[in-house]
Scaffold this motif. Structure first.
Motif, mmCIF file in Angstrom:
data_model
loop_
_atom_site.group_PDB
_atom_site.id
_atom_site.type_symbol
_atom_site.label_atom_id
_atom_site.label_comp_id
_atom_site.label_asym_id
_atom_site.label_seq_id
_atom_site.Cartn_x
_atom_site.Cartn_y
_atom_site.Cartn_z
ATOM 1 N N GLN A 263 0.588 -1.618 -0.739
ATOM 2 C CA GLN A 263 -0.051 -0.023 0.237
ATOM 3 C C GLN A 263 0.430 1.441 -0.114
ATOM 4 O OE1 GLN A 263 -2.810 -1.180 3.501
ATOM 5 N NE2 GLN A 263 -4.137 -1.662 2.003
ATOM 6 N N HIS A 264 2.084 1.073 0.256
ATOM 7 C CA HIS A 264 3.126 2.590 0.389
ATOM 8 C C HIS A 264 2.969 2.989 -1.141
ATOM 9 C CE1 HIS A 264 6.116 4.434 2.436
ATOM 10 N NE2 HIS A 264 6.600 4.625 1.150
ATOM 11 N N GLU A 265 3.089 4.355 -0.780
ATOM 12 C CA GLU A 265 2.580 5.489 -2.665
ATOM 13 C C GLU A 265 4.527 4.743 -2.786
ATOM 14 O OE1 GLU A 265 2.816 9.086 -3.889
ATOM 15 O OE2 GLU A 265 1.535 8.413 -2.342
ATOM 16 N N TYR A 266 4.049 4.573 -4.176
ATOM 17 C CA TYR A 266 6.317 4.474 -5.316
ATOM 18 C C TYR A 266 6.059 5.402 -6.177
ATOM 19 C CZ TYR A 266 6.899 0.597 -2.031
ATOM 20 O OH TYR A 266 6.560 -0.790 -0.788
ATOM 21 N N PRO A 267 7.390 5.492 -6.646
ATOM 22 C CA PRO A 267 9.017 5.245 -6.225
ATOM 23 C C PRO A 267 8.808 6.164 -4.490
ATOM 24 C CG PRO A 267 9.349 7.315 -7.699
ATOM 25 C CD PRO A 267 7.697 6.777 -8.023
ATOM 26 N N GLU B 52 12.719 5.875 3.193
ATOM 27 C CA GLU B 52 10.954 6.184 3.990
ATOM 28 C C GLU B 52 10.666 5.499 4.108
ATOM 29 O OE1 GLU B 52 10.743 10.011 -0.136
ATOM 30 O OE2 GLU B 52 9.890 7.879 -0.006
ATOM 31 N N LEU B 53 11.290 4.454 3.712
ATOM 32 C CA LEU B 53 10.411 3.075 4.525
ATOM 33 C C LEU B 53 10.631 2.783 5.667
ATOM 34 C CD1 LEU B 53 10.411 0.522 1.336
ATOM 35 C CD2 LEU B 53 8.681 1.682 1.771
ATOM 36 N N VAL B 54 12.116 3.225 6.062
ATOM 37 C CA VAL B 54 12.420 2.923 6.541
ATOM 38 C C VAL B 54 11.976 4.019 8.019
ATOM 39 C CG1 VAL B 54 14.513 2.840 8.935
ATOM 40 C CG2 VAL B 54 14.574 1.956 6.931
ATOM 41 N N GLU B 55 11.862 4.609 8.025
ATOM 42 C CA GLU B 55 11.109 5.917 8.493
ATOM 43 C C GLU B 55 9.504 5.599 9.197
ATOM 44 O OE1 GLU B 55 9.733 10.779 7.823
ATOM 45 O OE2 GLU B 55 11.598 9.869 7.606
ATOM 46 N N THR C 131 14.952 -6.166 12.427
ATOM 47 C CA THR C 131 13.678 -5.122 11.959
ATOM 48 C C THR C 131 13.908 -4.665 10.978
ATOM 49 O OG1 THR C 131 15.037 -3.737 12.394
ATOM 50 C CG2 THR C 131 13.511 -4.439 14.526
ATOM 51 N N LEU C 132 12.862 -4.152 9.875
ATOM 52 C CA LEU C 132 13.124 -3.999 8.357
ATOM 53 C C LEU C 132 14.631 -2.823 8.369
ATOM 54 C CD1 LEU C 132 12.248 -3.478 5.292
ATOM 55 C CD2 LEU C 132 11.022 -1.302 5.957
ATOM 56 N N GLU C 133 14.299 -1.801 10.048
ATOM 57 C CA GLU C 133 16.086 -0.822 10.008
ATOM 58 C C GLU C 133 17.038 -2.061 9.414
ATOM 59 O OE1 GLU C 133 17.090 3.227 12.303
ATOM 60 O OE2 GLU C 133 15.949 1.254 13.009
ATOM 61 N N GLU C 134 17.368 -2.922 10.123
ATOM 62 C CA GLU C 134 18.339 -3.763 10.502
ATOM 63 C C GLU C 134 18.286 -4.032 8.539
ATOM 64 O OE1 GLU C 134 18.218 -5.767 14.853
ATOM 65 O OE2 GLU C 134 17.233 -6.475 13.137
ATOM 66 N N VAL C 135 17.593 -5.082 8.467
ATOM 67 C CA VAL C 135 17.726 -5.608 7.163
ATOM 68 C C VAL C 135 17.700 -4.006 6.456
ATOM 69 C CG1 VAL C 135 16.564 -6.814 4.851
ATOM 70 C CG2 VAL C 135 15.785 -7.180 7.258
ATOM 71 N N LEU C 136 17.161 -3.394 5.908
ATOM 72 C CA LEU C 136 17.918 -2.129 5.234
ATOM 73 C C LEU C 136 18.747 -1.007 4.693
ATOM 74 C CD1 LEU C 136 14.437 -1.562 3.776
ATOM 75 C CD2 LEU C 136 15.376 -2.772 2.937
ATOM 76 N N VAL D 158 21.023 -1.087 2.336
ATOM 77 C CA VAL D 158 21.020 -0.776 1.363
ATOM 78 C C VAL D 158 19.940 0.927 1.405
ATOM 79 C CG1 VAL D 158 20.542 -2.249 -0.274
ATOM 80 C CG2 VAL D 158 19.505 -2.111 0.839
ATOM 81 N N TYR D 159 21.021 1.818 2.458
ATOM 82 C CA TYR D 159 19.884 2.725 2.978
ATOM 83 C C TYR D 159 20.054 4.279 1.730
ATOM 84 C CZ TYR D 159 18.130 5.824 5.769
ATOM 85 O OH TYR D 159 17.322 5.945 7.096
ATOM 86 N N GLU D 160 20.393 4.249 0.593
ATOM 87 C CA GLU D 160 20.697 5.239 -0.740
ATOM 88 C C GLU D 160 19.913 4.446 -1.382
ATOM 89 O OE1 GLU D 160 22.243 7.505 -0.069
ATOM 90 O OE2 GLU D 160 22.622 7.316 2.069
ATOM 91 N N GLU D 161 19.437 2.793 -2.218
ATOM 92 C CA GLU D 161 18.304 2.958 -2.970
ATOM 93 C C GLU D 161 17.525 3.398 -3.163
ATOM 94 O OE1 GLU D 161 18.190 -1.028 -4.714
ATOM 95 O OE2 GLU D 161 19.603 -0.740 -3.332
ATOM 96 N N ARG D 162 16.872 3.105 -3.591
ATOM 97 C CA ARG D 162 15.692 3.403 -4.698
ATOM 98 C C ARG D 162 14.145 2.652 -4.980
ATOM 99 N NH1 ARG D 162 14.189 9.133 -4.714
ATOM 100 N NH2 ARG D 162 12.244 8.516 -5.970
ATOM 101 N N PHE D 163 13.446 2.951 -5.071
ATOM 102 C CA PHE D 163 12.254 1.242 -4.924
ATOM 103 C C PHE D 163 11.304 2.202 -6.159
ATOM 104 C CE2 PHE D 163 14.151 0.528 -0.365
ATOM 105 C CZ PHE D 163 14.658 -0.626 -1.061
ATOM 106 N N ALA D 164 10.930 1.181 -6.967
ATOM 107 C CA ALA D 164 10.177 1.319 -7.957
ATOM 108 C C ALA D 164 8.266 1.177 -7.459
ATOM 109 C CB ALA D 164 10.062 1.634 -9.796
#
Length: 109
Positions: free
Chosen positions: A26-30, A35-38, A53-58, A61-67
């Motif tokens: 349901q999250h708005e992409y891109p 933003e996902l971690v926040e 946690t999602l924060e630990e996993v991501l 790749v903290y600088e990545e963007r997702f479409a």
């Protein structure tokens, strides 16, 4: 808060997303990793031999963007801890062919 238990798949490739499955869809992409971690960083991903946690996993790749949600899930699968992959070195395939070398001992149950 109730767990997400509708017909939507919350477990994929050995990772239990729980309600995060729905949130990612349901999250708005891109969107960015930040933003996902926040938004969902404290959500817990569970797998057979642990959880993160999602924060630990991501974090890797903290600088990545997702479409799309698919790209976000792919990043999660690629960065979960080793505990999510099951027994390391396990194969249900036959032993190495003649001339092939294996660095790990064969495991089979």
């Amino acid at each position: 808060m109730t767990e997400y238990t509708e017909s939507h798949r919350t477990r994929e490739l050995g990772v239990e997303f729980g309600r995060l499955a729905r949130q990612l869809e349901q999250h708005e992409y891109p969107t960015t990793c930040e933003e996902l971690v926040e938004a969902y960083g404290s959500e817990v991903l569970r797998f057979q031999n642990g959880e993160q946690t999602l924060e630990e996993v991501l974090d890797l790749v903290y600088e990545e963007r997702f479409a799309s949600a698919t790209e976000a899930r792919d990043a999660i699968f690629g960065n979960v801890a080793e505990g999510a992959i099951g027994r390391k070195g396990y194969s249900d395939r036959t032993p190495p062919a003649l001339g092939e070398r294996s660095e790990r001992p064969n495991e089979s149950f």
